[in-house]
Design a protein around this motif. Structure first.
Motif, PDB file in Angstrom:
ATOM      1  N   ASN A 359       0.858  -1.175   0.000  1.00 53.66           N
ATOM      2  CA  ASN A 359       0.000   0.000   0.000  1.00 53.66           C
ATOM      3  C   ASN A 359       0.904   1.238   0.000  1.00 53.66           C
ATOM      4  O   ASN A 359       2.019   1.190   0.533  1.00 53.66           O
ATOM      5  N   PRO A 360       0.480   2.343  -0.624  1.00 53.39           N
ATOM      6  CA  PRO A 360       1.338   3.532  -0.706  1.00 53.39           C
ATOM      7  C   PRO A 360       1.875   4.020   0.631  1.00 53.39           C
ATOM      8  O   PRO A 360       2.971   4.582   0.703  1.00 53.39           O
ATOM      9  N   THR A 361       1.101   3.821   1.696  1.00 54.02           N
ATOM     10  CA  THR A 361       1.593   4.077   3.057  1.00 54.02           C
ATOM     11  C   THR A 361       1.277   2.844   3.895  1.00 54.02           C
ATOM     12  O   THR A 361       0.233   2.226   3.722  1.00 54.02           O
ATOM     13  N   LEU A 362       2.197   2.494   4.769  1.00 53.80           N
ATOM     14  CA  LEU A 362       1.971   1.323   5.608  1.00 53.80           C
ATOM     15  C   LEU A 362       0.882   1.639   6.633  1.00 53.80           C
ATOM     16  O   LEU A 362       0.969   2.635   7.354  1.00 53.80           O
ATOM     17  N   LEU A 363      -0.130   0.806   6.684  1.00 51.03           N
ATOM     18  CA  LEU A 363      -1.274   1.040   7.554  1.00 51.03           C
ATOM     19  C   LEU A 363      -1.217   0.141   8.788  1.00 51.03           C
ATOM     20  O   LEU A 363      -0.742  -0.996   8.721  1.00 51.03           O
ATOM     21  N   SER A 364      -1.717   0.642   9.881  1.00 52.85           N
ATOM     22  CA  SER A 364      -1.806  -0.119  11.122  1.00 52.85           C
ATOM     23  C   SER A 364      -3.128  -0.868  11.173  1.00 52.85           C
ATOM     24  O   SER A 364      -4.030  -0.648  10.345  1.00 52.85           O
ATOM     25  N   GLU A 365      -3.255  -1.743  12.157  1.00 52.24           N
ATOM     26  CA  GLU A 365      -4.534  -2.432  12.330  1.00 52.24           C
ATOM     27  C   GLU A 365      -5.651  -1.432  12.600  1.00 52.24           C
ATOM     28  O   GLU A 365      -6.773  -1.585  12.119  1.00 52.24           O
ATOM     29  N   GLU A 366      -5.332  -0.386  13.337  1.00 51.23           N
ATOM     30  CA  GLU A 366      -6.339   0.641  13.616  1.00 51.23           C
ATOM     31  C   GLU A 366      -6.750   1.362  12.324  1.00 51.23           C
ATOM     32  O   GLU A 366      -7.916   1.725  12.149  1.00 51.23           O
ATOM     33  N   ASP A 367      -5.782   1.566  11.415  1.00 53.34           N
ATOM     34  CA  ASP A 367      -6.115   2.168  10.117  1.00 53.34           C
ATOM     35  C   ASP A 367      -7.110   1.288   9.363  1.00 53.34           C
ATOM     36  O   ASP A 367      -8.054   1.800   8.740  1.00 53.34           O
ATOM     37  N   TYR A 368      -6.888  -0.019   9.392  1.00 53.92           N
ATOM     38  CA  TYR A 368      -7.821  -0.919   8.703  1.00 53.92           C
ATOM     39  C   TYR A 368      -9.181  -0.930   9.384  1.00 53.92           C
ATOM     40  O   TYR A 368     -10.219  -1.041   8.707  1.00 53.92           O
ATOM     41  N   ARG A 369      -9.206  -0.786  10.689  1.00 55.18           N
ATOM     42  CA  ARG A 369     -10.485  -0.661  11.379  1.00 55.18           C
ATOM     43  C   ARG A 369     -11.227   0.584  10.872  1.00 55.18           C
ATOM     44  O   ARG A 369     -12.435   0.541  10.623  1.00 55.18           O
ATOM     45  N   THR A 370     -10.488   1.662  10.715  1.00 60.79           N
ATOM     46  CA  THR A 370     -11.094   2.901  10.220  1.00 60.79           C
ATOM     47  C   THR A 370     -11.596   2.727   8.796  1.00 60.79           C
ATOM     48  O   THR A 370     -12.705   3.167   8.452  1.00 60.79           O
ATOM     49  N   LEU A 371     -10.801   2.082   7.966  1.00 60.31           N
ATOM     50  CA  LEU A 371     -11.203   1.857   6.575  1.00 60.31           C
ATOM     51  C   LEU A 371     -12.459   1.004   6.484  1.00 60.31           C
ATOM     52  O   LEU A 371     -13.386   1.311   5.723  1.00 60.31           O
ATOM     53  N   PHE A 372     -12.502  -0.081   7.242  1.00 60.68           N
ATOM     54  CA  PHE A 372     -13.699  -0.921   7.235  1.00 60.68           C
ATOM     55  C   PHE A 372     -14.916  -0.149   7.765  1.00 60.68           C
ATOM     56  O   PHE A 372     -16.016  -0.276   7.224  1.00 60.68           O
ATOM     57  N   ARG A 373     -14.687   0.662   8.786  1.00 65.83           N
ATOM     58  CA  ARG A 373     -15.791   1.433   9.340  1.00 65.83           C
ATOM     59  C   ARG A 373     -16.303   2.442   8.307  1.00 65.83           C
ATOM     60  O   ARG A 373     -17.515   2.628   8.151  1.00 65.83           O
ATOM     61  N   ASN A 374     -15.369   3.095   7.620  1.00 67.97           N
ATOM     62  CA  ASN A 374     -15.764   4.048   6.583  1.00 67.97           C
ATOM     63  C   ASN A 374     -16.563   3.370   5.477  1.00 67.97           C
ATOM     64  O   ASN A 374     -17.593   3.877   5.029  1.00 67.97           O
ATOM     65  N   ALA A 375     -16.057   2.207   5.028  1.00 68.56           N
ATOM     66  CA  ALA A 375     -16.725   1.483   3.942  1.00 68.56           C
ATOM     67  C   ALA A 375     -18.069   0.904   4.384  1.00 68.56           C
ATOM     68  O   ALA A 375     -18.969   0.712   3.559  1.00 68.56           O
ATOM     69  N   TRP A 376     -18.199   0.644   5.672  1.00 68.26           N
ATOM     70  CA  TRP A 376     -19.478   0.147   6.208  1.00 68.26           C
ATOM     71  C   TRP A 376     -20.503   1.273   6.315  1.00 68.26           C
ATOM     72  O   TRP A 376     -21.680   1.119   5.969  1.00 68.26           O
ATOM     73  N   SER A 377     -20.030   2.442   6.767  1.00 72.08           N
ATOM     74  CA  SER A 377     -20.947   3.554   7.024  1.00 72.08           C
ATOM     75  C   SER A 377     -21.142   4.473   5.826  1.00 72.08           C
ATOM     76  O   SER A 377     -22.102   5.262   5.806  1.00 72.08           O
ATOM     77  N   GLY A 378     -20.224   4.390   4.856  1.00 70.85           N
ATOM     78  CA  GLY A 378     -20.323   5.279   3.699  1.00 70.85           C
ATOM     79  C   GLY A 378     -19.628   6.606   3.892  1.00 70.85           C
ATOM     80  O   GLY A 378     -19.815   7.539   3.112  1.00 70.85           O
ATOM     81  N   GLN A 379     -18.772   6.679   4.899  1.00 71.07           N
ATOM     82  CA  GLN A 379     -18.067   7.928   5.213  1.00 71.07           C
ATOM     83  C   GLN A 379     -16.736   7.978   4.453  1.00 71.07           C
ATOM     84  O   GLN A 379     -15.831   7.197   4.729  1.00 71.07           O
TER      85      GLN A 379
END
Length: 381
Positions: A359-379
């Motif tokens: 990935n262009p920047t290395l993401l943490s587990e918390e980053d992936y939590r945020t990404l999944f949350r965004n994709a779940w909520s539409g944010q």
């Protein structure tokens, strides 16, 4: 017109190329190949017509089609058992990503003495392969998304661990490919859209992956241009053979360019497929804008260049959002059964996925939590 491309493997590309299948098999020494396809495709007229080509050429063959949409290790084991029981000397992998991945894995595992998972893409595990125990494979794509026909790996679900594993060896790359766009004409509209977005995700992530690889970048840029030109046409008119050819080319170009790397789209879509059985291309399509937004700062220059190359009057992110809407791709993971409770389950799998490292920047587990949350909520952030 059928043409020959010798990159990254010999490919016969064009309308009518499928007629050359018996010749391709015999050139690799096959006298009795195992024809590997998925259970839905096995029932269709297009498959029966290809099997008839083999019969008329007096090429003995068997058929294996016992596999899940997201294939599992047991599917490969069944195919290997059938290959051995009937003394098949090669494989024809015919279909979309599932059939191609299973077919390539069967060819790899044909006479190995070690289990499939011993050849996962970890460190130097690939050196464990006994190359003399493999059989040759001819790959024939019937969709235009995964590009697995020109890939050196198979993606197979490890059932016990509920994750997608990447099985790798350089010689998993099929030594011959037949890419005939007429074989993709029967694809349903929704599948055409999903696999087309899969091809887009491969090329976008390859373009955004860090590192110096101008060959991959150039292939990815041109493939995205083909998708921009032809995906909506192929969805609107499935019989448009020129649009189908563009999409088939863009698909195999994506699997060539992503030798550079993939990223968070795939690090998320692999667990989504393993746990929720979401179609791989659809999963990539849903998470795509959220990942692009999350990576925005790191990929700004590349996206500006791509927007100019596509002659867009908007940003790449805006183009993706409009494209998804036009194709009736769901905007959120909630639309395909994902719940808030899945976030804690899938985020740890994402950070461990082999595609996460580029990935262009290395993401943490918390980053992936945020990404999944965004994709779940539409944010979009």
């Amino acid at each position: 017109m059928v043409t020959t491309w010798n990159f990254p493997t010999p490919i016969r590309f064009g309308v009518g190329a499928i007629a050359e299948l018996p010749e391709a098999c015999r050139a690799l020494g096959m006298q009795n190949p195992l024809f590997v396809t998925d259970p839905q495709l096995a029932k269709l007229d297009v498959t029966q017509s290809v099997l008839q080509i083999l019969t008329e050429a007096n090429l003995e063959h068997g058929v294996f089609s016992e596999m899940k949409p997201n294939p599992v290790g047991g599917d490969v084991d069944k195919g290997v058992a059938q290959l051995r029981a009937n003394n098949h000397d090669g494989v024809i992998a015919f279909g979309g990503g599932a059939a191609l991945d299973v077919g390539k894995a069967i060819a790899l595992m044909a006479h190995q003495t070690r289990p499939l998972w011993d050849f996962e893409d970890i460190g130097d595990y690939w050196t464990r392969v006994d190359e003399s125990a493999m059989v040759p494979c001819v790959a024939v794509p019937t969709t235009s998304g995964t590009g697995s026909e020109v890939g050196r790996c198979s993606v197979i679900v490890h059932e016990e661990e509920r994750r997608k594993a990447i099985i790798f060896h350089p010689k998993v790359l099929p030594p011959k490919v037949i890419a005939d766009p007429t074989l993709t004409i029967g694809l349903p509209t929704k599948i055409t859209a999903a696999v087309g977005m899969d091809a887009l995700s491969h090329n976008l992530e390859a373009l955004c992956a860090p590192g110096y690889h101008p060959q991959a970048d150039g292939i990815a840029m041109e493939a995205i241009k083909l998708i921009h030109r032809s995906l909506l046409k192929a969805v609107a008119d499935g019989s448009d053979v020129d649009a189908r050819a563009d999409m088939l080319a863009a698909s195999l170009m994506g699997a060539t360019s992503f030798q550079k790397g993939l990223g968070a789209m795939h690090a998320m879509s692999h667990p989504l497929g393993a746990h929720l059985h979401i179609h791989h291309g659809l999963a990539n399509a849903i998470v795509m804008p959220y990942v692009l937004k999350f990576n925005e700062e790191a990929i700004a220059g590349r996206m500006d260049n791509l927007a100019r190359y596509l002659d867009l009057d908007c940003t790449v992110l805006e183009w993706v959002l409009v494209l998804r809407k036009t194709l009736s791709i769901p905007h959120t993971l909630a639309d395909v059964g994902f719940t808030e409770g899945h976030i804690a389950i899938l985020a740890p799998d994402s950070i461990k996925d082999p595609t996460a490292g580029t990935n262009p920047t290395l993401l943490s587990e918390e980053d992936y939590r945020t990404l999944f949350r965004n994709a779940w909520s539409g944010q979009l952030g």
